[in-house]
Design an enzyme around this catalytic site. Sequence first.
Site, PDB file in Angstrom:
ATOM      1  N   GLY A  40     -38.030  38.342  -6.315  1.00  0.00           N
ATOM      2  CA  GLY A  40     -38.771  37.305  -7.026  1.00  0.00           C
ATOM      3  C   GLY A  40     -38.567  37.387  -8.521  1.00  0.00           C
ATOM      4  O   GLY A  40     -39.504  37.172  -9.297  1.00  0.00           O
ATOM      5  N   ASN A  65     -36.815  35.518 -10.635  1.00  0.00           N
ATOM      6  CA  ASN A  65     -36.440  34.336 -11.408  1.00  0.00           C
ATOM      7  C   ASN A  65     -37.582  33.786 -12.267  1.00  0.00           C
ATOM      8  O   ASN A  65     -37.365  32.926 -13.109  1.00  0.00           O
ATOM      9  CB  ASN A  65     -35.930  33.220 -10.493  1.00  0.00           C
ATOM     10  CG  ASN A  65     -36.978  32.769  -9.489  1.00  0.00           C
ATOM     11  OD1 ASN A  65     -37.249  33.491  -8.526  1.00  0.00           O
ATOM     12  ND2 ASN A  65     -37.571  31.609  -9.698  1.00  0.00           N
ATOM     13  N   THR A  66     -38.799  34.302 -12.065  1.00  0.00           N
ATOM     14  CA  THR A  66     -39.937  33.770 -12.809  1.00  0.00           C
ATOM     15  C   THR A  66     -41.029  34.829 -12.939  1.00  0.00           C
ATOM     16  O   THR A  66     -41.016  35.850 -12.245  1.00  0.00           O
ATOM     17  CB  THR A  66     -40.507  32.522 -12.090  1.00  0.00           C
ATOM     18  OG1 THR A  66     -41.492  31.902 -12.921  1.00  0.00           O
ATOM     19  CG2 THR A  66     -41.150  32.888 -10.766  1.00  0.00           C
ATOM     20  N   GLY A  67     -41.976  34.583 -13.840  1.00  0.00           N
ATOM     21  CA  GLY A  67     -43.184  35.396 -13.939  1.00  0.00           C
ATOM     22  C   GLY A  67     -42.968  36.882 -14.115  1.00  0.00           C
ATOM     23  O   GLY A  67     -42.136  37.325 -14.903  1.00  0.00           O
ATOM     24  N   SER A 116     -52.404  43.897  -5.892  1.00  0.00           N
ATOM     25  CA  SER A 116     -53.270  42.979  -6.644  1.00  0.00           C
ATOM     26  C   SER A 116     -54.704  43.492  -6.638  1.00  0.00           C
ATOM     27  O   SER A 116     -55.108  44.229  -5.729  1.00  0.00           O
ATOM     28  CB  SER A 116     -53.223  41.588  -6.002  1.00  0.00           C
ATOM     29  OG  SER A 116     -54.257  40.761  -6.474  1.00  0.00           O
ATOM     30  N   TYR A 160     -54.580  36.540   1.619  1.00  0.00           N
ATOM     31  CA  TYR A 160     -53.913  37.140   0.467  1.00  0.00           C
ATOM     32  C   TYR A 160     -54.391  38.568   0.253  1.00  0.00           C
ATOM     33  O   TYR A 160     -53.588  39.491   0.060  1.00  0.00           O
ATOM     34  CB  TYR A 160     -54.178  36.302  -0.785  1.00  0.00           C
ATOM     35  CG  TYR A 160     -53.544  36.863  -2.031  1.00  0.00           C
ATOM     36  CD1 TYR A 160     -52.162  36.858  -2.201  1.00  0.00           C
ATOM     37  CD2 TYR A 160     -54.331  37.403  -3.053  1.00  0.00           C
ATOM     38  CE1 TYR A 160     -51.579  37.378  -3.348  1.00  0.00           C
ATOM     39  CE2 TYR A 160     -53.764  37.912  -4.205  1.00  0.00           C
ATOM     40  CZ  TYR A 160     -52.386  37.902  -4.351  1.00  0.00           C
ATOM     41  OH  TYR A 160     -51.816  38.422  -5.494  1.00  0.00           O
ATOM     42  N   GLY A 174     -41.684  39.100 -12.117  1.00  0.00           N
ATOM     43  CA  GLY A 174     -40.368  39.587 -11.718  1.00  0.00           C
ATOM     44  C   GLY A 174     -39.335  39.385 -12.793  1.00  0.00           C
ATOM     45  O   GLY A 174     -38.509  40.270 -13.065  1.00  0.00           O
TER      46      GLY A 174
END
Length: 296
Positions: A21, A23-25, A149, A170, A27
Amino acid sequence: MRKWTEADIPDQRGRIAVVTGANTGLGFETARALAEHGATVVLACRNPDKAADAAHRITQHVPSASIETAKLDLASLTSVRAAAETIRGRYDRIDLLINNAGVTGRSGTTEDGFEIQFGINHLGHFALTGLLLDRITASPAARIVTVSSIGHRFGRIDPGDPAAAIGNAYGKSKLANLLFTYELDRRLANTRATAVAAHPGGASTEVFRYSPAAFRLPNSAIARLFGRSPAMGALPTLRAATDPNATGSEYYGPAGLFEIQGYPTRVKSTSRSHDRQRQTRLWEVSEKLTGVCYPE
């Protein structure tokens, strides 16, 4: 207490890192920081075009960066196996595996019929880690970092049926991340690898993009209120991955109130996450569901 920042990351030259992951945020920021400190970084992402764009953005910022991409859809065990084969074909060792990718608020099932949050956040990473394990243990000092989380505190897992869709999906998947980390670290005791966990606190990322507005908007507002940019949110992961003093089965998160904001430090997870019966049973069921059996 001294504040741990990206400046504390040791030289990563010669090390190979795989970030899911990326590609964003969180990561992306994790991959960027590792590349800035010299690591060869593999961006393992579902969308190859977005992965290529992320690689371009990193190399624009760090012209000397060594960046590779690999297609990885954690909602498909077929894709997980293909990604593992691609990575194994390129490298004879992996020094860092960052199990970062995640989703929340999304309904439905994975390609293999698992509840989608449990399937992506836990089972996909469980399978990927197992398929890369011989490359990881070939490193002289490897770490596997799995991103959990604050939400793990709301997770419930039935030891009799860990895959049962009960309670907060979640929270359950994030609790599974910790149960997996602690069990994995025990199983790595006779190797040179360790398993560590981290959580970002209240970071503003795209993890809530599939959530209903009533859930997504308050979480985004909290993240903005406390100034938790993705770069700040990535610091606990980066510390877990690179701090020379970090040891197996530790858990890193923000040092501030309720672990929402602040610089990374060692934090505690719930007693449920340390339940050996749940750890062992989840492991057994995960092997059965994914078809990935770890070596003894």
